[in-house]
Enzyme design. Structure first.
Site, short mmCIF file in Angstrom:
data_model
loop_
_atom_site.label_atom_id
_atom_site.label_comp_id
_atom_site.label_asym_id
_atom_site.label_seq_id
_atom_site.Cartn_x
_atom_site.Cartn_y
_atom_site.Cartn_z
N ASP A 1 -9.09 -9.94 2.35
CA ASP A 1 -9.71 -9.98 3.67
C ASP A 1 -11.18 -10.35 3.59
OD1 ASP A 1 -7.71 -9.60 5.44
OD2 ASP A 1 -8.00 -7.46 5.73
N ASP B 1 -1.71 4.13 7.71
CA ASP B 1 -0.65 4.63 6.84
C ASP B 1 0.08 5.81 7.47
OD1 ASP B 1 -3.06 5.94 6.62
OD2 ASP B 1 -2.98 6.26 4.47
O1 LIG Z 1 -10.02 -4.83 6.83
C1 LIG Z 1 -9.55 -4.32 5.82
C2 LIG Z 1 -9.96 -3.04 5.37
C3 LIG Z 1 -9.39 -2.52 4.22
N1 LIG Z 1 -8.46 -3.20 3.51
C4 LIG Z 1 -7.88 -2.63 2.28
O2 LIG Z 1 -7.35 -1.36 2.53
C5 LIG Z 1 -7.32 -0.62 1.32
C6 LIG Z 1 -7.77 0.80 1.55
O3 LIG Z 1 -9.14 0.88 1.79
P1 LIG Z 1 -10.05 1.96 1.06
O4 LIG Z 1 -11.44 1.76 1.53
O5 LIG Z 1 -9.77 1.96 -0.38
O6 LIG Z 1 -9.53 3.27 1.69
P2 LIG Z 1 -9.17 4.68 1.02
O7 LIG Z 1 -9.82 5.73 1.82
O8 LIG Z 1 -9.38 4.71 -0.40
O9 LIG Z 1 -7.63 4.61 1.35
C7 LIG Z 1 -6.73 5.56 1.87
O10 LIG Z 1 -6.74 5.67 3.29
C8 LIG Z 1 -6.48 4.47 4.03
C9 LIG Z 1 -6.39 4.81 5.49
O11 LIG Z 1 -7.52 5.44 5.92
C10 LIG Z 1 -5.21 3.80 3.59
O12 LIG Z 1 -5.13 2.55 4.20
C11 LIG Z 1 -5.23 3.62 2.11
O13 LIG Z 1 -4.06 3.01 1.65
C12 LIG Z 1 -5.41 4.98 1.44
O14 LIG Z 1 -5.43 4.83 0.03
C13 LIG Z 1 -8.18 -1.36 0.33
O15 LIG Z 1 -7.34 -1.97 -0.64
C14 LIG Z 1 -8.87 -2.40 1.18
O16 LIG Z 1 -9.12 -3.55 0.48
C15 LIG Z 1 -8.06 -4.46 3.95
O17 LIG Z 1 -7.24 -5.11 3.31
N2 LIG Z 1 -8.61 -4.97 5.09
#
Ligand SMILES: O=c1ccn([C@@H]2O[C@H](COP(=O)(O)OP(=O)(O)O[C@H]3O[C@H](CO)[C@@H](O)[C@H](O)[C@H]3O)[C@@H](O)[C@H]2O)c(=O)[nH]1
Ligand SMILES: [Mn+2]
Length: 657
Positions: free
Chosen positions: A40, A369
């Site tokens: 993204d 999720d």
């Molecule tokens: O516009 C976006 C924003 C995020 N992501 C991806 O979403 C994932 C999760 O983002 P991250 O910042 O790592 O969130 P976390 O808080 O670590 O993630 C938890 O919480 C999220 C929801 O809040 C879930 O989507 C994740 O799968 C879960 O691991 C990453 O791979 C990002 O690259 C995208 O692809 N597009």
């Protein structure tokens, strides 16, 4: 296998590359696997890193398989002591192969590092032409087939495909949920596997047999309805000792995560999850019996009109029909579906379709999720939890104050968005197939952030009592004191027991308790605020990506690792103000400045203990007042906190301020 990444600064490409390499190398016939990376960030750097990684994979994957390496994310494998671990081959041949591999990985790492420093590739030519004149939030779709398993041979590598979906400022892109839906469609066209694994870019496959484990669960249930998805609970690598930021989730996984398996099954956690494609396409458990007949007769699609919600791509709808009736129709080569893949990745494709509403990852919450998992459970599906040893996937938990708060704020916002939406679990239980106890488990999660408001007021109470020399607890000599004292002791002992029972330390318990109070005061209250603003139509909620660091062993041993850090963000203001209020209360009391009261109505030991307890919870903030650099609360935040605290004291202290 889907990997999502969104920002090469917050999510360094070397992390994504390691995750991709670990997935490419899992123990499973390679010609039945495909790895799709969604970027993204539309970053040439990420693309370049993946290109280099694809070359390295040709060495790495055969090496892992030949010597049965257990850790298949190279940065983790080579970070361990260079001596061979038990069970590994000790032959000269292996040693040599490993040394070569280490050199090759080092080269790859350096290339990516150089590229990130020098913004290489500087001239966007050749493979990179597609990236010229692109902006992160304004660019056409880019799809690159980086590796293709042409021969259909299990010994080659899985397909590797890079996708950066189209973005335009005026079209909503729905953050991660939108990215997942594009991945679902493109993969439907290209490979159409009945199962889909998705991981965040930092969650590498730690157990090379994980696909086999998950398949045992998915194929092993008597009825498909008993297993819509298999969730591998989140565990993290190199977590700081004793969990100083309270985000390693060990206790949560152990009790709630596994307890809920006895009801309808674990929540979908966004990463480390194997979904059935047809469930994501919106199938109901009852459809399982009828689908075959209704969709296809004599091999022809009969009910295509019922698939209108999937969008206008004929080719894609065809693939959906095959997926729904459980046929695999792998196209011979990926290239033939490329054109259709571009079509389904455009930012207008979802207009007038059911994507995000009935189909795919659900829109409308920054915790897509939980929302998506809830929608699945609401239809009456169950889910299963997979906890192999070693753990299936490991990721990095945010470290430091700002990253933890960003994550918690997003969760609070997203969970509340679900609670106030029409998809909330109460509706699901009353009118659909969500089990009552599963509903309670969801409510526990969704209402957590709401607690921040009463909790904040409650935390102010002892300070208020001291300032006004009144009391809210019975006096020490009154028998009634036993009630609050017992509740306090039992609650804390029980929580402590939960930590000790899973082998964690007293310190880990304390850190988690403390962090929960800090998160509640700071991040959750802001989460509540942003949902209120959304409901009033004043602002939209955003998905802020949390920062991932690739910790090195030197970091994790240094004394500062695990210390709380701050930044200019307003989330730290409520915590600072709360602490200052308590300090003012203790200060006025110790100087005898608080108003006089009769023996029976004044505050007593109970209130003082509570105040000291709050100060202990907010100890990292207390230290933050005096430390330096990023460990210090910025002066502007202290100022804002002080203004609020003084105002509070002014309101309630009758002494002449
Ligand atoms: O516009 C976006 C924003 C995020 N992501 C991806 O979403 C994932 C999760 O983002 P991250 O910042 O790592 O969130 P976390 O808080 O670590 O993630 C938890 O919480 C999220 C929801 O809040 C879930 O989507 C994740 O799968 C879960 O691991 C990453 O791979 C990002 O690259 C995208 O692809 N597009
Ligand atoms: Mn993550």
């Amino acid at each position: 296998m889907f990997v999502t990444t969104a920002d090469p600064q917050l999510e360094p490409p070397i992390i994504t590359v390691n995750t991709v390499l670990s997935l490419m190398a899992v123990d499973y016939p390679a010609h039945k696997l495909a790895c799709y990376v969604s970027d993204d960030g539309c970053s040439p750097l990420t693309f370049y890193s993946l290109m280099e990684a694809a070359k390295f994979a040709k060495l790495w994957v055969p090496f892992c398989k030949k010597y049965n390496i257990q850790l298949r994310a190279p940065f983790r494998y080579f970070a361990r002591n260079s001596t061979t671990s038990s069970g590994e081959d000790c032959s000269m041949e292996f040693q040599q192969a490993r040394d070569t591999m280490k050199d090759e990985y080092e080269k790859l790492r350096r290339k990516i590092e150089d590229a990130s420093l020098g913004s290489v590739p500087s001239n966007l030519s050749g493979e990179f032409v597609a990236f010229s004149n692109t902006e992160r939030k304004n660019h056409p779709t880019i799809i690159k087939i980086m590796l293709e398993n042409k021969g259909g041979s299990p010994d080659e590598l899985p397909h590797l495909i890079y996708i950066s979906r189209e973005k335009q400022p005026k079209h909503p892109h729905h953050y991660k949920a939108g990215a997942m839906n594009v991945l679902t469609r493109v993969s439907g066209l290209m490979t159409n596997a009945p199962l889909m694994l998705n991981v965040d870019c930092d969650m590498y496959a730690n157990n090379p047999q994980i696909v086999l484990h998950a398949l045992c669960l998915l194929l092993g249930t008597k009825y498909e309805r008993d297993c819509a998805f298999v969730q591998c609970l989140q565990y993290f690598y190199d977590g700081a000792k004793d969990d100083p930021f309270g985000n390693q989730l060990v206790v949560r996984n152990e009790y709630l995560g596994q307890g809920i398996v006895g009801i309808q099954g674990p929540y979908y956690e966004g990463t480390g999850c194997f979904h059935r494609r047809k469930v994501i396409y919106g199938s109901w458990p009852e459809d399982m019996k009828t689908e075959k007949k209704s969709l296809i007769s004599n091999g022809e699609l009969t009910k295509v009109e019922s698939l209108n919600g999937f969008g206008i791509s004929k080719q894609f709808i065809n693939s959906v029909a095959h997926a729904l009736q459980g046929n695999s129709d792998n196209p011979k080569d990926l290239w033939s579906s490329l054109e259709a893949a571009y079509q389904v990745s455009s930012c207008t494709y979802e207009y007038n379709t059911n994507w995000g509403k009935e189909i795919g990852w659900m829109y409308g919450s920054t915790t897509e999720d939980i929302l998506t998992g809830l929608a699945i459970h609401t239809k009456g599906w169950r889910s299963l939890c997979c906890l192999p040893n070693p753990p299936a996937f490991l990721g990095c938990a945010p470290s430091g104050g700002p990253a933890s708060m960003t994550q918690q704020k997003r969760w609070a916002t997203g969970l509340l968005e679900i609670l106030v939406s029409k998809r909330n679990p109460i509706y699901g239980t009353l009118f659909m197939h969500l089990h009552l106890r599963q509903c309670l488990a969801y409510l526990w999660l969704l209402t957590r952030a709401l607690r921040s408001i009463p909790e904040f007021l409650y935390a102010l109470l002892p300070a208020y009592c001291i300032m006004t020399n009144s009391h809210f607890l019975p006096k020490g000599q009154e028998p009634a004191i036993i009630i609050p004292a017992t509740i306090f002791v039992i609650y804390n002992l029980y929580c402590l027991y939960e930590y000790l029972a899973v082998g964690l330390s007293i310190r880990a318990w304390w850190n988690n308790q403390r962090m929960q109070r800090m998160t509640s005061a700071c991040a959750w209250s802001f989460g509540v605020l942003s949902v209120v603003l959304k409901l009033l139509g004043l602002s939209e909620t955003v998905f802020e990506v949390s920062k991932k660091d690739q910790s090195t062993s030197s970091d994790s041993t240094s004394a500062e690792f695990g210390s709380f850090t701050f930044d200019e963000s307003p989330v730290f203001v409520p915590g600072t103000a709360l602490l200052l209020v308590h300090l003012i209360a203790l200060f006025t009391m110790s100087l005898g400045l608080h108003p006089q009261a009769s023996e029976s109505s004044g505050s007593s030991l109970g209130e003082v203990i509570c105040t000291v307890w709050v100060v202990m919870y907010f100890w990292p903030f207390f230290r933050g007042l005096f430390r330096r650099g990023k460990y210090r609360i910025p002066s502007t935040t202290i100022m804002k906190g002080a203004i609020l605290a003084t105002f509070f004291a002014y309101l309630f202290t009758p002494i002449g301020w």
